[in-house]
Design an enzyme around this catalytic site. Structure first.
Site, PDB file in Angstrom:
ATOM      1  CB  VAL A 184      91.063  17.892  11.889  1.00  0.00           C
ATOM      2  CG1 VAL A 184      90.182  17.259  12.788  1.00  0.00           C
ATOM      3  CG2 VAL A 184      92.089  17.099  11.271  1.00  0.00           C
ATOM      4  CB  ALA A 213      89.613  28.425  20.466  1.00  0.00           C
ATOM      5  N   GLY A 227      93.150   8.233  11.224  1.00  0.00           N
ATOM      6  CA  GLY A 227      91.955   9.065  10.375  1.00  0.00           C
ATOM      7  C   GLY A 227      90.596   8.702  10.568  1.00  0.00           C
ATOM      8  CD  GLU A 235     100.139  15.136  12.508  1.00  0.00           C
ATOM      9  OE1 GLU A 235      99.896  15.834  13.624  1.00  0.00           O
ATOM     10  OE2 GLU A 235      99.205  14.654  11.803  1.00  0.00           O
ATOM     11  CG  ASP A 275     101.561  10.873  12.713  1.00  0.00           C
ATOM     12  OD1 ASP A 275     100.801  11.892  13.339  1.00  0.00           O
ATOM     13  OD2 ASP A 275     100.819   9.893  12.209  1.00  0.00           O
ATOM     14  CE  LYS A 310      98.326   8.729  13.106  1.00  0.00           C
ATOM     15  NZ  LYS A 310      98.409   9.087  11.594  1.00  0.00           N
ATOM     16  N   GLY A 338      93.480  13.354   6.217  1.00  0.00           N
ATOM     17  CA  GLY A 338      92.537  14.238   5.460  1.00  0.00           C
ATOM     18  C   GLY A 338      91.385  15.109   6.388  1.00  0.00           C
TER      19      GLY A 338
HETATM   20  P1  NDP Z   1      96.034  22.402  11.342  1.00  0.00           P
HETATM   21  O1  NDP Z   1      97.435  23.083  11.680  1.00  0.00           O
HETATM   22  O2  NDP Z   1      95.558  22.504   9.869  1.00  0.00           O
HETATM   23  O3  NDP Z   1      95.010  23.274  12.381  1.00  0.00           O
HETATM   24  C1  NDP Z   1      95.226  23.508  13.605  1.00  0.00           C
HETATM   25  C2  NDP Z   1      94.293  24.572  14.238  1.00  0.00           C
HETATM   26  O4  NDP Z   1      94.563  24.810  15.584  1.00  0.00           O
HETATM   27  C3  NDP Z   1      94.489  25.989  13.387  1.00  0.00           C
HETATM   28  O5  NDP Z   1      92.916  26.500  13.262  1.00  0.00           O
HETATM   29  C4  NDP Z   1      94.939  26.889  14.456  1.00  0.00           C
HETATM   30  O6  NDP Z   1      94.640  28.056  14.194  1.00  0.00           O
HETATM   31  C5  NDP Z   1      94.476  25.936  15.610  1.00  0.00           C
HETATM   32  N1  NDP Z   1      95.614  26.402  16.972  1.00  0.00           N
HETATM   33  C6  NDP Z   1      96.631  25.956  17.107  1.00  0.00           C
HETATM   34  N2  NDP Z   1      97.374  26.232  17.857  1.00  0.00           N
HETATM   35  C7  NDP Z   1      96.443  26.733  18.657  1.00  0.00           C
HETATM   36  C8  NDP Z   1      96.334  27.883  19.966  1.00  0.00           C
HETATM   37  N3  NDP Z   1      97.437  27.762  20.786  1.00  0.00           N
HETATM   38  N4  NDP Z   1      95.248  28.261  20.097  1.00  0.00           N
HETATM   39  C9  NDP Z   1      94.186  28.467  19.372  1.00  0.00           C
HETATM   40  N5  NDP Z   1      94.130  27.786  18.354  1.00  0.00           N
HETATM   41  C10 NDP Z   1      95.135  27.162  18.034  1.00  0.00           C
HETATM   42  O7  NDP Z   1      96.002  21.004  11.891  1.00  0.00           O
HETATM   43  P2  NDP Z   1      95.001  19.949  11.439  1.00  0.00           P
HETATM   44  O8  NDP Z   1      93.542  20.156  11.466  1.00  0.00           O
HETATM   45  O9  NDP Z   1      95.550  19.080  10.272  1.00  0.00           O
HETATM   46  O10 NDP Z   1      95.180  18.804  12.953  1.00  0.00           O
HETATM   47  C11 NDP Z   1      94.618  19.230  13.906  1.00  0.00           C
HETATM   48  C12 NDP Z   1      94.803  17.718  14.801  1.00  0.00           C
HETATM   49  O11 NDP Z   1      94.134  16.607  14.161  1.00  0.00           O
HETATM   50  C13 NDP Z   1      96.195  17.451  15.133  1.00  0.00           C
HETATM   51  O12 NDP Z   1      96.312  16.795  16.392  1.00  0.00           O
HETATM   52  C14 NDP Z   1      96.493  16.324  14.130  1.00  0.00           C
HETATM   53  O13 NDP Z   1      97.673  15.320  14.499  1.00  0.00           O
HETATM   54  C15 NDP Z   1      95.048  15.848  14.184  1.00  0.00           C
HETATM   55  N6  NDP Z   1      94.822  14.762  12.900  1.00  0.00           N
HETATM   56  C16 NDP Z   1      95.241  15.567  11.686  1.00  0.00           C
HETATM   57  C17 NDP Z   1      94.586  14.708  10.594  1.00  0.00           C
HETATM   58  C18 NDP Z   1      94.873  15.217   9.274  1.00  0.00           C
HETATM   59  O14 NDP Z   1      94.658  14.466   8.323  1.00  0.00           O
HETATM   60  N7  NDP Z   1      95.323  16.599   9.084  1.00  0.00           N
HETATM   61  C19 NDP Z   1      94.260  13.290  10.733  1.00  0.00           C
HETATM   62  C20 NDP Z   1      94.110  12.996  12.098  1.00  0.00           C
HETATM   63  C21 NDP Z   1      94.408  13.621  13.160  1.00  0.00           C
HETATM   64  P3  NDP Z   1      94.867  29.192  13.266  1.00  0.00           P
HETATM   65  O15 NDP Z   1      94.104  28.422  11.951  1.00  0.00           O
HETATM   66  O16 NDP Z   1      94.465  30.421  13.492  1.00  0.00           O
HETATM   67  O17 NDP Z   1      96.446  29.194  12.919  1.00  0.00           O
HETATM   68  N1  HSE Z   2      99.804  13.439   9.465  1.00  0.00           N
HETATM   69  C1  HSE Z   2      98.969  12.178   9.713  1.00  0.00           C
HETATM   70  C2  HSE Z   2      98.993  11.376   8.658  1.00  0.00           C
HETATM   71  C3  HSE Z   2      97.622  12.831   9.857  1.00  0.00           C
HETATM   72  O1  HSE Z   2      99.604  11.582   7.718  1.00  0.00           O
HETATM   73  O2  HSE Z   2      98.810  10.283   8.879  1.00  0.00           O
HETATM   74  C4  HSE Z   2      96.694  11.580  10.326  1.00  0.00           C
HETATM   75  O3  HSE Z   2      96.910  11.227  11.862  1.00  0.00           O
END
Ligand code: NDP
Ligand code: HSE
Length: 451
Positions: free
Chosen positions: A36, A65, A156, A212, A223, A227, A324
């Site tokens: 994301v 970060a 999403g 996730e 999850d 929601k 996504g």
């Molecule tokens: P990812 O696991 O792909 O990315 C998480 C990111 O956060 C990584 O870049 C990671 O760093 C960083 N991170 C994790 N912990 C730390 C920390 N302690 N300090 C600094 N950086 C940190 O997750 P997503 O992008 O899939 O999801 C992110 C959020 O969005 C979550 O809350 C998820 O529920 C939400 N979400 C996701 C959706 C999806 O379709 N994926 C849809 C809707 C919501 P590094 O890259 O170095 O590991």
């Molecule tokens: N893991 C979540 C899903 C991401 O599959 O719907 C979107 O919140």
């Protein structure tokens, strides 16, 4: 509930001493650059000119970060922007708005708290955070006169929270029901349409960035449960947290259930339901058989859809990509722009007070059920099994004995569909049926909607 309130947190303060109201770039600090976060970075980089033209805003990525500085990323960022120091990012003078796209409760909770405490608006995609400690964060945002925006936390890319918080704010919403988890919908679609293997499709959903970090949250329903809590909180203005939601996932759903649903002209979907009735709120997540002519049946792959029922507006259905990187980042970008515009004007969207909710226990809810049993193929067995239903006041709509399922020469397969029945009565019926010596196997009990 929401309304614009004056931002009392000295919007004019910045490292340059210039007012945020002046047309200088607004600097964004992003926590997380995964599926994301990286998609949001890409949108901000690619669409800067378009955004400037449409909104008059210049959004600059000040810091991002991550945990691992040397990990390969899908976006290019100058080394001066990428940092491991998320603690400094949230209070830094060169950050005006914080975006949280890291997930999990800690450290996201204390980082969000620190950002809001420092008078910085926060945009988050983190449903776990909002569903568990949303109330304390909204109060903090309100105290500091800044926004806490969370459109991307539910479904999403679907503009759902904005519809509830703004367009339908005057509505008395009675029910919210839908498919709010993309991963499980993707898995169920592949299992139904291609007979795919559960574990294999889950792996694909992970590769596509839908799941996730710990996909148990998807497949076991937490999850969708988070929601559902956010939807209940937003739609009803009530204190509902993740722990209040009855949660059942899809990991127990197998081939037999999918085939049984198909024979009835149904498909299995993981549904989130939040309803308000007689001053009580019931919130639950569970798999359900949905008739093929119901609009939710045609929601395939990682798409989500949500029905809102309002007393004046009637039914509203919202449909779109529920998971996504880019769909979610698109929703975050919308929040980011609104928050930036508010910051410029020195106002914020108040979430408003949440009232205490009387929660109806799952035992007291009513649904129709599909139940399957393998039983001894002998005289009187059907009567014995049906008798258990009668004893607990569960009315049978249909029963079928088939040679499918677990049927062999001396084992019959029975499938029952009940009329709408009280959850506790169905549970008691199943307990009694399990104790009958003629019963060899009790299959999954799956709720049926549209009955
Ligand atoms: P990812 O696991 O792909 O990315 C998480 C990111 O956060 C990584 O870049 C990671 O760093 C960083 N991170 C994790 N912990 C730390 C920390 N302690 N300090 C600094 N950086 C940190 O997750 P997503 O992008 O899939 O999801 C992110 C959020 O969005 C979550 O809350 C998820 O529920 C939400 N979400 C996701 C959706 C999806 O379709 N994926 C849809 C809707 C919501 P590094 O890259 O170095 O590991
Ligand atoms: N893991 C979540 C899903 C991401 O599959 O719907 C979107 O919140």
């Amino acid at each position: 509930m929401p309304g614009a309130v004056e931002n009392t947190a000295s919007p004019a303060s910045s490292d340059t001493g210039r007012s945020i109201g002046e047309q200088r770039p607004l600097r964004v600090g992003i926590l997380g650059c995964g599926h994301v976060g990286a998609a949001l970075v890409a949108l901000l980089q690619r669409d800067a000119a378009h955004l400037g033209g449409r909104t008059g805003l210049e959004l600059e990525i000040a810091r991002v970060a991550v945990r691992n500085l040397s990990a390969e990323r899908s976006v290019e960022l100058p080394p001066s922007v990428l940092t491991r120091d998320s603690e400094s990012l949230v209070t830094a003078d060169d950050v005006d708005i914080v975006v949280e796209a890291m997930g999990g409760i800690e450290p996201a909770r204390h980082l969000t708290t620190a950002a809001l405490g420092a008078g910085k608006p926060v945009v988050t995609a983190n449903k776990e955070l909002i569903a568990n400690v949303g109330e304390e964060l909204f109060a903090l945002a309100e105290d500091h006169g800044v926004d806490l925006a969370f459109e991307a936390a539910v479904a999403g890319g679907i503009p759902l929270i904005g519809v509830l918080r703004h367009s339908l704010i005057g509505e008395r919403i009675t029910r919210v029901m839908g498919i709010v988890n993309g991963t499980t919908n993707f898995i169920l679609t592949r299992m139904t349409e291609h007979g795919a293997d559960y574990a294999e499709v889950l792996g694909e959903a992970q590769r596509l960035g839908y799941a996730e970090a710990d996909p148990t949250a998807d497949v076991e329903g937490s999850d969708a449960g988070a929601k559902a809590a956010i939807l209940a909180m937003t739609a009803f203005g009530a204190k509902v947290v993740a722990g209040d939601v009855h949660q059942e996932g899809i990991s127990r759903i197998g081939r037999r259930d999918i085939v049984a649903a198909a024979r009835m002209g149904h498909v299995i979907k993981l549904l989130a339901v939040a309803e308000r009735q007689n001053g009580e709120i019931a919130v639950r997540v569970h798999p359900a058989m949905v008739p093929l002519d119901h609009p939710l049946a045609s929601v395939r792959d990682a798409f989500n859809a949500v029905f809102l029922e309002g007393e004046a507006v009637g039914d509203v259905m919202l449909y779109g990509r529920g998971a996504g990187g880019f769909p979610t980042a698109g929703a975050m970008l919308g929040d980011l722009i609104r928050v930036a515009q508010n910051l410029r004007r020195g106002v914020c969207d108040s979430f408003g007070p949440l009232c205490a909710a009387r929660l109806r226990p799952i035992d007291e809810t009513f649904t129709a059920y599909h139940l399957q049993f393998d039983v001894a193929d002998a005289p009187g067995v059907l009567a014995a099994v049906s008798g258990a239903f009668g004893q607990h006041g569960v009315s049978i709509r249909s029963v079928e004995q088939t040679t499918r399922g677990g049927a062999t020469d001396d084992v019959a397969h029975l499938e029952f569909i009940t009329h709408r029945a009280r959850e506790a009565d169905v549970a008691a019926t199943l307990r009694d049926v399990r104790e009958l010596s003629v019963v060899r196997r009790v299959g999954n009990a799956i709720r049926v909607i549209g009955e």
